[in-house]
Write a protein that holds these residues in place. Sequence first.
Motif, PDB file in Angstrom:
ATOM      1  N   TYR A 116     -20.425 -25.217 -47.345  1.00  0.00           N
ATOM      2  CA  TYR A 116     -19.380 -25.707 -46.455  1.00  0.00           C
ATOM      3  C   TYR A 116     -19.923 -26.138 -45.093  1.00  0.00           C
ATOM      4  O   TYR A 116     -19.462 -27.122 -44.526  1.00  0.00           O
ATOM      5  CB  TYR A 116     -18.311 -24.633 -46.243  1.00  0.00           C
ATOM      6  CG  TYR A 116     -17.616 -24.180 -47.499  1.00  0.00           C
ATOM      7  CD1 TYR A 116     -17.124 -25.098 -48.422  1.00  0.00           C
ATOM      8  CD2 TYR A 116     -17.451 -22.835 -47.776  1.00  0.00           C
ATOM      9  CE1 TYR A 116     -16.483 -24.688 -49.576  1.00  0.00           C
ATOM     10  CE2 TYR A 116     -16.805 -22.406 -48.934  1.00  0.00           C
ATOM     11  CZ  TYR A 116     -16.324 -23.346 -49.827  1.00  0.00           C
ATOM     12  OH  TYR A 116     -15.699 -22.937 -50.965  1.00  0.00           O
ATOM     13  N   THR A 117     -20.868 -25.370 -44.546  1.00  0.00           N
ATOM     14  CA  THR A 117     -21.388 -25.640 -43.201  1.00  0.00           C
ATOM     15  C   THR A 117     -22.904 -25.518 -43.207  1.00  0.00           C
ATOM     16  O   THR A 117     -23.498 -24.962 -44.152  1.00  0.00           O
ATOM     17  CB  THR A 117     -20.821 -24.640 -42.168  1.00  0.00           C
ATOM     18  OG1 THR A 117     -21.334 -23.339 -42.459  1.00  0.00           O
ATOM     19  CG2 THR A 117     -19.301 -24.609 -42.212  1.00  0.00           C
ATOM     20  N   PHE A 118     -23.540 -26.003 -42.133  1.00  0.00           N
ATOM     21  CA  PHE A 118     -24.998 -25.908 -42.079  1.00  0.00           C
ATOM     22  C   PHE A 118     -25.463 -24.460 -41.900  1.00  0.00           C
ATOM     23  O   PHE A 118     -26.621 -24.128 -42.163  1.00  0.00           O
ATOM     24  CB  PHE A 118     -25.563 -26.819 -40.981  1.00  0.00           C
ATOM     25  CG  PHE A 118     -25.553 -26.236 -39.600  1.00  0.00           C
ATOM     26  CD1 PHE A 118     -26.656 -25.553 -39.113  1.00  0.00           C
ATOM     27  CD2 PHE A 118     -24.456 -26.401 -38.769  1.00  0.00           C
ATOM     28  CE1 PHE A 118     -26.656 -25.016 -37.838  1.00  0.00           C
ATOM     29  CE2 PHE A 118     -24.445 -25.879 -37.498  1.00  0.00           C
ATOM     30  CZ  PHE A 118     -25.553 -25.176 -37.032  1.00  0.00           C
ATOM     31  N   LEU A 121     -23.179 -33.115 -40.403  1.00  0.00           N
ATOM     32  CA  LEU A 121     -23.804 -32.335 -41.470  1.00  0.00           C
ATOM     33  C   LEU A 121     -22.802 -31.946 -42.553  1.00  0.00           C
ATOM     34  O   LEU A 121     -23.152 -31.850 -43.731  1.00  0.00           O
ATOM     35  CB  LEU A 121     -24.449 -31.089 -40.874  1.00  0.00           C
ATOM     36  CG  LEU A 121     -25.607 -31.336 -39.890  1.00  0.00           C
ATOM     37  CD1 LEU A 121     -26.085 -30.026 -39.285  1.00  0.00           C
ATOM     38  CD2 LEU A 121     -26.756 -32.053 -40.579  1.00  0.00           C
ATOM     39  N   MET A 122     -21.549 -31.704 -42.172  1.00  0.00           N
ATOM     40  CA  MET A 122     -20.525 -31.348 -43.162  1.00  0.00           C
ATOM     41  C   MET A 122     -20.314 -32.441 -44.200  1.00  0.00           C
ATOM     42  O   MET A 122     -19.864 -32.170 -45.324  1.00  0.00           O
ATOM     43  CB  MET A 122     -19.198 -31.050 -42.472  1.00  0.00           C
ATOM     44  CG  MET A 122     -19.084 -29.661 -41.880  1.00  0.00           C
ATOM     45  SD  MET A 122     -17.401 -29.293 -41.324  1.00  0.00           S
ATOM     46  CE  MET A 122     -16.542 -29.103 -42.894  1.00  0.00           C
ATOM     47  N   ARG A 123     -20.617 -33.660 -43.836  1.00  0.00           N
ATOM     48  CA  ARG A 123     -20.399 -34.782 -44.747  1.00  0.00           C
ATOM     49  C   ARG A 123     -21.238 -34.677 -46.018  1.00  0.00           C
ATOM     50  O   ARG A 123     -20.871 -35.223 -47.057  1.00  0.00           O
ATOM     51  CB  ARG A 123     -20.734 -36.093 -44.032  1.00  0.00           C
ATOM     52  CG  ARG A 123     -19.698 -36.505 -43.019  1.00  0.00           C
ATOM     53  CD  ARG A 123     -18.558 -37.192 -43.706  1.00  0.00           C
ATOM     54  NE  ARG A 123     -17.361 -37.155 -42.876  1.00  0.00           N
ATOM     55  CZ  ARG A 123     -16.145 -37.071 -43.342  1.00  0.00           C
ATOM     56  NH1 ARG A 123     -15.955 -36.975 -44.637  1.00  0.00           N
ATOM     57  NH2 ARG A 123     -15.105 -37.073 -42.557  1.00  0.00           N
ATOM     58  N   LEU A 155     -12.194 -30.164 -37.645  1.00  0.00           N
ATOM     59  CA  LEU A 155     -12.438 -29.543 -38.944  1.00  0.00           C
ATOM     60  C   LEU A 155     -13.773 -28.808 -38.954  1.00  0.00           C
ATOM     61  O   LEU A 155     -13.885 -27.703 -39.502  1.00  0.00           O
ATOM     62  CB  LEU A 155     -12.405 -30.600 -40.042  1.00  0.00           C
ATOM     63  CG  LEU A 155     -12.528 -30.099 -41.484  1.00  0.00           C
ATOM     64  CD1 LEU A 155     -11.410 -29.115 -41.810  1.00  0.00           C
ATOM     65  CD2 LEU A 155     -12.517 -31.269 -42.456  1.00  0.00           C
ATOM     66  N   ALA A 156     -14.799 -29.391 -38.331  1.00  0.00           N
ATOM     67  CA  ALA A 156     -16.111 -28.731 -38.257  1.00  0.00           C
ATOM     68  C   ALA A 156     -16.019 -27.440 -37.461  1.00  0.00           C
ATOM     69  O   ALA A 156     -16.596 -26.412 -37.844  1.00  0.00           O
ATOM     70  CB  ALA A 156     -17.133 -29.674 -37.624  1.00  0.00           C
TER      71      ALA A 156
END
Length: 544
Positions: free
Chosen positions: A119-121, A270-272, A368-369
Amino acid sequence: MIGTFISCSVWAAVPEEPRNWTAIIMFGCVVAMSLLITWRAAKKTVSKEDFYTAGNSITAKQNGLAIAGDYMSASTLLGVSSMVFFKGYDGFIYVTGFFVCWPILTFLMAERLRNIGKYTFADIVSYRLDPQRTRILATCGSLIVVCCYLILQMVGAGQLIKLLFGLDYKIAVMLVGCLMLIYVIFGGMLATTWIQIVKAILLLFGGTLLAFLAFKAFDFSFDRMAIAAVDAHNLGEKVLQPGSMLSNPINTLSMSIGLIFGLAGLPHILMRFFTVPNAAEARRSVFYASGYIGYFFIIVCILGLASIAIVGTQPKYFVDGQIGGDLLGGSNMVAMHLASALGGNLMLGFLSAVAFATILAVVAGLTLAGASAISHDLFQKVIEKGKASEKHEMLVSKLSVVALGVVAIACGILFEKMNIAFLMGLTFGIAASSNFPILILSMYWKGLTTRGAIIGGFTGMLSAIVFVFLSPTVWVGVLGHQYAIFPYDNPALFSMPLAFLISFFFSITDQSERAKIDRNGFERQVVCSELGAQSKHFEKAPFH
């Protein structure tokens, strides 16, 4: 994204203008289309995978457009074209720094980001390191970057709507904030992605159409346009030569490093990589995004040159020698002046509506991030240690969206008349000095330990904040001191190497039991990445 360096410092000086009803009607159409997308996406957003990553259902071409949409904003269109208008060739040099990062994302990061993260970095940096402490570090870096960027976008959005639609600034900021909340809370990543795709297409179309009209005015001859620009600009032939930007090479190098490596540490970019089904699609996403963004940069630079040649020769656009006049006002609005000169109110209204749509989309992606960092990294993984139900995590995520929206609206109103140019340097400085070093080291250096990552990451973060605070932009421009203690505007040249150095030193000197676990986990991480395993597999079998 890019032009905020130039544009955010002059918003407050922009006078109010009568309402542009063409722009308002087109603006209404854009908002209605965005709400329709959100409504459709809301019916498909039923799980946290849907909310965070659109269920990994986005194709490479779609994600490439969405990444380009995240990267191309109203400040890119307005700010860079204005920079070319005023600085000439220096504007071309400035744009290059933003584009150089894409090979880094393509060849070094895209595949491992998609294979290891979910989901996240923070999923990547915490995979083999201590999950509690590294997620706290990643959350701090993400939230500071998101909040700084949100303030920039909210101030820009408020001033743009105030300028173009004649609305009160506070109402404009609240309108942007409320629309953003609707997009993110109900549509999640799926709605945000499709809004980015639509606005990227509109922005590319609008820029291409305006460039076509500009070339048509010079019989499709770039030479004629350049000659007219040289004749119209007060710099003469120097407008097509490197200028003041290179007069301080250290400052230019520091800015370039911040732009190049800061992009690779922006959480909403990065989420992309987690929205596509596999690593191959992630790589192709960056390939497509590079093409869209490279093309758009060329178009924007041409618009800046065309503005010199067309707008610069028409006295009605100037007041006391400064661009502004009776059309729109504001030294960062030359693209809008060009649109009005070439296409009248129709073209101006369309470009204004597109500019507003870009801000809405970027703000939604940032929110959203930030919400995912709070709910997934902090609440689920740190506070609840992975025991919270999906329902509770989603509730925290949506409450985080509301909280970030309130903060963004409040700060947007609070910072209305302040020079907030320093926030862009701080945003990219922290992304380049805290997020990027720890992310790249965790993926490629076996010797990185939790102790090294934590001390190095926080050192990069705090040094970037201190350097920006002591820079000419803040120490002199905001606080009013005569001389800056730190003589450069961007901290990345100094804070990023410091983060790497500190991480290296405290890792190689770490002989703790935790360090052995950290180093042993690297080989398994590499094997899993090379096998292209799905990210959900890693959450079931983390290496701790």
